[in-house]
Design a protein around this motif. Structure first.
Motif, PDB file in Angstrom:
ATOM      1  N   PRO A  67      24.972  29.760 -44.378  1.00 44.60           N
ATOM      2  CA  PRO A  67      24.921  29.587 -42.918  1.00 44.60           C
ATOM      3  C   PRO A  67      26.082  30.247 -42.180  1.00 44.60           C
ATOM      4  O   PRO A  67      25.910  30.764 -41.078  1.00 44.60           O
ATOM      5  CB  PRO A  67      24.952  28.064 -42.735  1.00 44.60           C
ATOM      6  N   LEU A  68      27.264  30.254 -42.780  1.00 38.94           N
ATOM      7  CA  LEU A  68      28.421  30.886 -42.129  1.00 38.94           C
ATOM      8  C   LEU A  68      28.210  32.393 -41.997  1.00 38.94           C
ATOM      9  O   LEU A  68      28.440  32.973 -40.931  1.00 38.94           O
ATOM     10  CB  LEU A  68      29.697  30.591 -42.918  1.00 38.94           C
ATOM     11  N   ALA A  69      27.781  33.026 -43.061  1.00 36.64           N
ATOM     12  CA  ALA A  69      27.526  34.470 -43.020  1.00 36.64           C
ATOM     13  C   ALA A  69      26.380  34.781 -42.066  1.00 36.64           C
ATOM     14  O   ALA A  69      26.427  35.775 -41.327  1.00 36.64           O
ATOM     15  CB  ALA A  69      27.213  34.991 -44.422  1.00 36.64           C
ATOM     16  N   SER A  70      25.371  33.933 -42.058  1.00 39.27           N
ATOM     17  CA  SER A  70      24.203  34.164 -41.205  1.00 39.27           C
ATOM     18  C   SER A  70      24.548  34.047 -39.728  1.00 39.27           C
ATOM     19  O   SER A  70      24.140  34.886 -38.926  1.00 39.27           O
ATOM     20  CB  SER A  70      23.091  33.181 -41.555  1.00 39.27           C
ATOM     21  N   ILE A  71      25.304  33.027 -39.355  1.00 37.98           N
ATOM     22  CA  ILE A  71      25.611  32.852 -37.931  1.00 37.98           C
ATOM     23  C   ILE A  71      26.590  33.922 -37.466  1.00 37.98           C
ATOM     24  O   ILE A  71      26.489  34.411 -36.340  1.00 37.98           O
ATOM     25  CB  ILE A  71      26.091  31.419 -37.613  1.00 37.98           C
ATOM     26  N   ALA A  72      27.529  34.310 -38.318  1.00 37.64           N
ATOM     27  CA  ALA A  72      28.443  35.391 -37.948  1.00 37.64           C
ATOM     28  C   ALA A  72      27.673  36.694 -37.729  1.00 37.64           C
ATOM     29  O   ALA A  72      27.940  37.440 -36.773  1.00 37.64           O
ATOM     30  CB  ALA A  72      29.510  35.572 -39.023  1.00 37.64           C
ATOM     31  N   THR A  73      26.702  36.954 -38.578  1.00 35.58           N
ATOM     32  CA  THR A  73      25.887  38.155 -38.439  1.00 35.58           C
ATOM     33  C   THR A  73      25.021  38.085 -37.192  1.00 35.58           C
ATOM     34  O   THR A  73      24.858  39.082 -36.483  1.00 35.58           O
ATOM     35  CB  THR A  73      25.029  38.360 -39.704  1.00 35.58           C
ATOM     36  N   ALA A  74      24.473  36.916 -36.893  1.00 36.54           N
ATOM     37  CA  ALA A  74      23.674  36.745 -35.670  1.00 36.54           C
ATOM     38  C   ALA A  74      24.511  37.059 -34.433  1.00 36.54           C
ATOM     39  O   ALA A  74      24.049  37.755 -33.522  1.00 36.54           O
ATOM     40  CB  ALA A  74      23.120  35.324 -35.597  1.00 36.54           C
TER      41      ALA A  74
END
Length: 135
Positions: A67-74
């Motif tokens: 989730p951390l990588a995903s939200i940063a990418t978003a």
């Protein structure tokens, strides 16, 4: 206690930046030649690629950091779409098309991934451990 303090600090910082918007709006020029323009954009897109690949790898592994990588990418994808459209000039239609068909849908996908709890593989004890030993 730390949570409350962190929340208050974040709130204060956010509120303190509101007047800064007025300063920026009134002092920044409409046009500004930028150095290293190509390096900035290519580097930012490279970070997006790294974010997408990292998020994909962590999701495939059911890693709790996905989730951390995903939200940063978003967030990076949203920022990219915003600046692409705002700095597009005469090619704004192309920038809007790319934002609507690529960057924004990918940002939405990353957000959905970030908000879903990771699916953890169920841990089952071996048959030998489940059988009680009777003496």
């Amino acid at each position: 206690m730390r949570k409350i303090l962190a929340g208050r600090l974040l709130l204060a910082a956010g509120l303190a930046l509101v007047p800064w918007l007025a300063v920026l709006w009134t002092t920044l020029p409409d046009l500004y030649p930028a150095q290293h323009w190509r390096v900035a954009w290519v580097g930012f897109d490279a970070l997006e690629i790294a974010g997408l690949l990292t998020a994909a790898l962590l999701v495939r592994r059911s890693d709790h950091r996905a989730p951390l990588a995903s939200i940063a990418t978003a967030v990076m994808l949203l920022v990219d779409a915003w600046f692409d459209v705002m700095t597009a000039g005469h090619s704004v239609v192309i920038s809007l098309a790319l934002a609507c068909t690529l960057e924004l849908p990918l940002a939405a996908l990353c957000t959905v991934v970030a908000l879903r709890p990771p699916v953890m593989a169920s841990v089952q004890t071996p048959m030998v451990q489940r059988v009680a030993v009777h003496v």
